[in-house]
Write a protein that holds these residues in place. Structure first.
Motif, mmCIF file in Angstrom:
data_model
loop_
_atom_site.group_PDB
_atom_site.id
_atom_site.type_symbol
_atom_site.label_atom_id
_atom_site.label_comp_id
_atom_site.label_asym_id
_atom_site.label_seq_id
_atom_site.Cartn_x
_atom_site.Cartn_y
_atom_site.Cartn_z
ATOM 1 N N THR A 40 -1.440 7.936 -11.492
ATOM 2 C CA THR A 40 -0.204 7.697 -12.226
ATOM 3 C C THR A 40 -0.466 7.849 -13.726
ATOM 4 N N GLU A 43 -2.421 5.048 -15.154
ATOM 5 C CA GLU A 43 -3.864 5.088 -14.895
ATOM 6 C C GLU A 43 -4.574 6.040 -15.849
ATOM 7 N N ASP A 46 -5.106 4.224 -18.909
ATOM 8 C CA ASP A 46 -6.206 3.268 -18.734
ATOM 9 C C ASP A 46 -7.578 3.951 -18.800
ATOM 10 N N VAL A 50 -10.653 2.780 -21.085
ATOM 11 C CA VAL A 50 -11.953 2.466 -20.481
ATOM 12 C C VAL A 50 -13.043 3.346 -21.085
ATOM 13 N N ALA A 59 -15.006 13.304 -20.709
ATOM 14 C CA ALA A 59 -14.824 14.166 -19.537
ATOM 15 C C ALA A 59 -15.474 13.563 -18.296
ATOM 16 N N ILE A 60 -16.697 13.065 -18.468
ATOM 17 C CA ILE A 60 -17.433 12.508 -17.326
ATOM 18 C C ILE A 60 -16.800 11.188 -16.892
ATOM 19 N N ASN A 61 -16.472 10.357 -17.871
ATOM 20 C CA ASN A 61 -15.838 9.076 -17.550
ATOM 21 C C ASN A 61 -14.538 9.285 -16.781
ATOM 22 N N THR A 64 -15.233 10.615 -13.189
ATOM 23 C CA THR A 64 -15.736 9.570 -12.299
ATOM 24 C C THR A 64 -14.624 8.602 -11.914
ATOM 25 N N PHE A 65 -13.857 8.167 -12.915
ATOM 26 C CA PHE A 65 -12.762 7.224 -12.675
ATOM 27 C C PHE A 65 -11.767 7.796 -11.667
ATOM 28 N N VAL A 68 -13.492 8.300 -8.097
ATOM 29 C CA VAL A 68 -13.733 7.056 -7.371
ATOM 30 C C VAL A 68 -12.404 6.446 -6.918
ATOM 31 N N LYS A 69 -11.398 6.499 -7.794
ATOM 32 C CA LYS A 69 -10.088 5.928 -7.456
ATOM 33 C C LYS A 69 -9.466 6.636 -6.264
ATOM 34 N N GLY A 72 -13.257 7.148 -3.433
ATOM 35 C CA GLY A 72 -14.465 6.325 -3.419
ATOM 36 C C GLY A 72 -15.650 6.973 -4.127
ATOM 37 N N LEU A 73 -16.853 6.431 -3.896
ATOM 38 C CA LEU A 73 -18.044 6.925 -4.575
ATOM 39 C C LEU A 73 -18.281 8.426 -4.375
ATOM 40 N N VAL A 77 -18.722 11.314 -7.423
ATOM 41 C CA VAL A 77 -19.848 12.243 -7.574
ATOM 42 C C VAL A 77 -19.343 13.689 -7.540
ATOM 43 N N THR A 80 -17.339 14.566 -10.747
ATOM 44 C CA THR A 80 -18.217 14.714 -11.904
ATOM 45 C C THR A 80 -18.995 16.024 -11.829
ATOM 46 N N ALA B 61 -16.837 19.662 -21.896
ATOM 47 C CA ALA B 61 -17.145 18.628 -22.883
ATOM 48 C C ALA B 61 -18.271 19.104 -23.800
ATOM 49 N N LEU B 92 -21.683 8.028 -14.915
ATOM 50 C CA LEU B 92 -21.341 8.013 -13.495
ATOM 51 C C LEU B 92 -21.532 6.611 -12.925
ATOM 52 N N LEU B 95 -19.068 3.964 -14.834
ATOM 53 C CA LEU B 95 -17.657 4.168 -14.507
ATOM 54 C C LEU B 95 -17.341 3.884 -13.041
ATOM 55 N N THR B 99 -14.498 1.277 -12.232
ATOM 56 C CA THR B 99 -13.329 1.690 -11.452
ATOM 57 C C THR B 99 -13.065 0.709 -10.302
ATOM 58 N N TYR B 100 -14.146 0.310 -9.607
ATOM 59 C CA TYR B 100 -13.958 -0.670 -8.525
ATOM 60 C C TYR B 100 -13.436 -1.992 -9.087
ATOM 61 N N TYR B 102 -11.740 -2.429 -11.900
ATOM 62 C CA TYR B 102 -10.368 -2.193 -12.358
ATOM 63 C C TYR B 102 -9.381 -2.278 -11.206
#
Lengths: 194, 191
Positions: A40, A43, A46, A50, A59-61, A64-65, A68-69, A72-73, A77, A80, B61, B92, B95, B99-100, B102
């Protein structure tokens, strides 16, 4: 699995077209992830916050965010890895074959010419962040000019205005602004219920 | 000296930079210089400046591009992969945890209050970002037309950013070749 492949494809595109680094990725995240309903607009806002208060490139943050959202993990990965893949391919090819030509005039002119466009897209990202933060609406099509003032969430608008003054006039660091806004928001909206 | 330039050293140096830099790419570039030029002398200052310039001229980046170039310069493709992993890994890990966290606490009334304040501050952050990016070209009519065109296409018409960038590239190549003799030389600017 399909979701991971979709994640990889989306972030590969984002990595390939984010020219000018950092915030230039934001409009692409809006188009690709918000556009396809994977995130959304709130997000995305956010992630920016963060990313300011955690180490590492935006870019990496963001990848990943979002990864994962959504998945999941493994999603984190994959997203990224996918977002850096275009960089890896293009940069190593250039380093290998064209290292002497980094001042290639045509390339630099095209990149320079893209700056106003990327800046316009970042301005649009600012609007897309402002709609949920200041009006509580998700997209521009829900925005009505006749309620531009009455629909404004006054406390949030005051926060934005004060933050803007702190950044532009007093050159305070984004980390400080985010932390201050977070603490003030917690007290004002969370504790006192404004 | 050759021993010191091991893949492990490249990885650890990049890991340190990735873990300690807040505020993204442009905050990292001076640290790359400090570690690889000043402290270790692995790369000449001129090479480093060229790499920074090249990092800005390709997609992705800036910190990521720059770390790949440094790694490649030191140890070819293996060096590039190792340098990239080092720079990316801290983000990685941090974050993923954030994320978890958050997702778990975002609806808590106190966290929601804090986020409401933060979201308004981010709007100001983004406005200040595009205003500062605009500085080099706000007096140039052609650039400002491109700026407003991209803005309106994106906000009002909801056109996907990728198409806008592709369109601008096609236009830029044409206009760039046409204007190449008349326009002054350009340098890499701020993010």
């Amino acid at each position: 699995m399909t979701q991971l492949l979709l994640m990889a494809w989306i972030f590969f595109k984002i990595g390939l077209f984010s020219i000018g680094g950092g915030y230039a990725m934001l409009p692409l995240i809006n188009s690709e992830l918000v556009g396809y309903g994977l995130m959304t607009a709130v997000e995305v806002t956010d992630i920016v916050a963060v990313s300011q208060i955690t180490p590492g490139p935006f870019a990496i943050n963001a990848a990943t965010f979002a990864g994962v959202k959504t998945a999941g993990l493994p999603g984190g990965v994959v997203a990224t890895a996918a977002v850096v893949l275009p960089s890896l391919i293009i940069t190593t090819l250039l380093a290998r074959y064209f290292f002497k030509f980094e001042d290639n005039i045509i390339v630099r002119r095209v990149m320079w010419g893209l700056r106003p466009v990327v800046t316009g897209l970042i301005a649009s990202a600012a609007v897309l962040a402002a709609l949920p933060a200041l009006y509580g609406i998700e997209s521009f099509s829900d925005f009505r000019w006749d309620t531009a003032l009455s629909g404004l969430d006054i406390p949030s608008a005051v926060f934005a205005l004060l933050s803007g003054i702190a950044i532009i006039k007093f050159k305070r660091s984004p980390v400080l602004i985010i932390l201050a806004a977070g603490i003030a928001g917690l007290l004002l909206f969370g504790v006192f219920g404004v | 000296m050759a021993e010191r330039r091991s893949l492990l050293r490249i990885f650890l140096t990049m890991l340190k930079i990735g873990a300690l830099t807040f505020g993204g790419g442009y905050a990292m570039v001076p640290l790359f210089r400090e570690e690889f030029v000043s402290k270790n002398g692995w790369i000449s200052d001129e090479d480093m400046l060229n790499m920074i310039a090249l990092s800005q001229s390709v997609p992705g980046a800036i910190a990521v591009n720059c770390s790949i170039l440094i790694g490649y310069r030191l140890k070819k493709l293996r060096g590039a992969l190792v340098a990239l992993s080092g720079v990316v890994l801290p983000s990685l890990i941090v974050l993923t945890a954030v994320t978890y966290l958050y997702t778990a606490v975002r609806d808590n009334p106190y966290v929601a209050g804090a986020l409401r304040g933060i979201r308004a501050a981010v709007v100001a952050l983004l406005v200040s970002a595009f205003l500062s990016f605009m500085k080099p070209f706000y007096k140039d009519a052609v650039s400002m037309t491109a700026f407003f065109a991209a803005f309106i296409l994106s906000v009002v018409f909801g056109i996907n950013s990728i198409y806008i960038i592709l369109g601008a590239m096609a236009f830029g190549v044409t206009a760039g070749i046409w204007r190449v003799r008349t326009a002054p030389p350009v340098k890499g600017g701020k993010p």
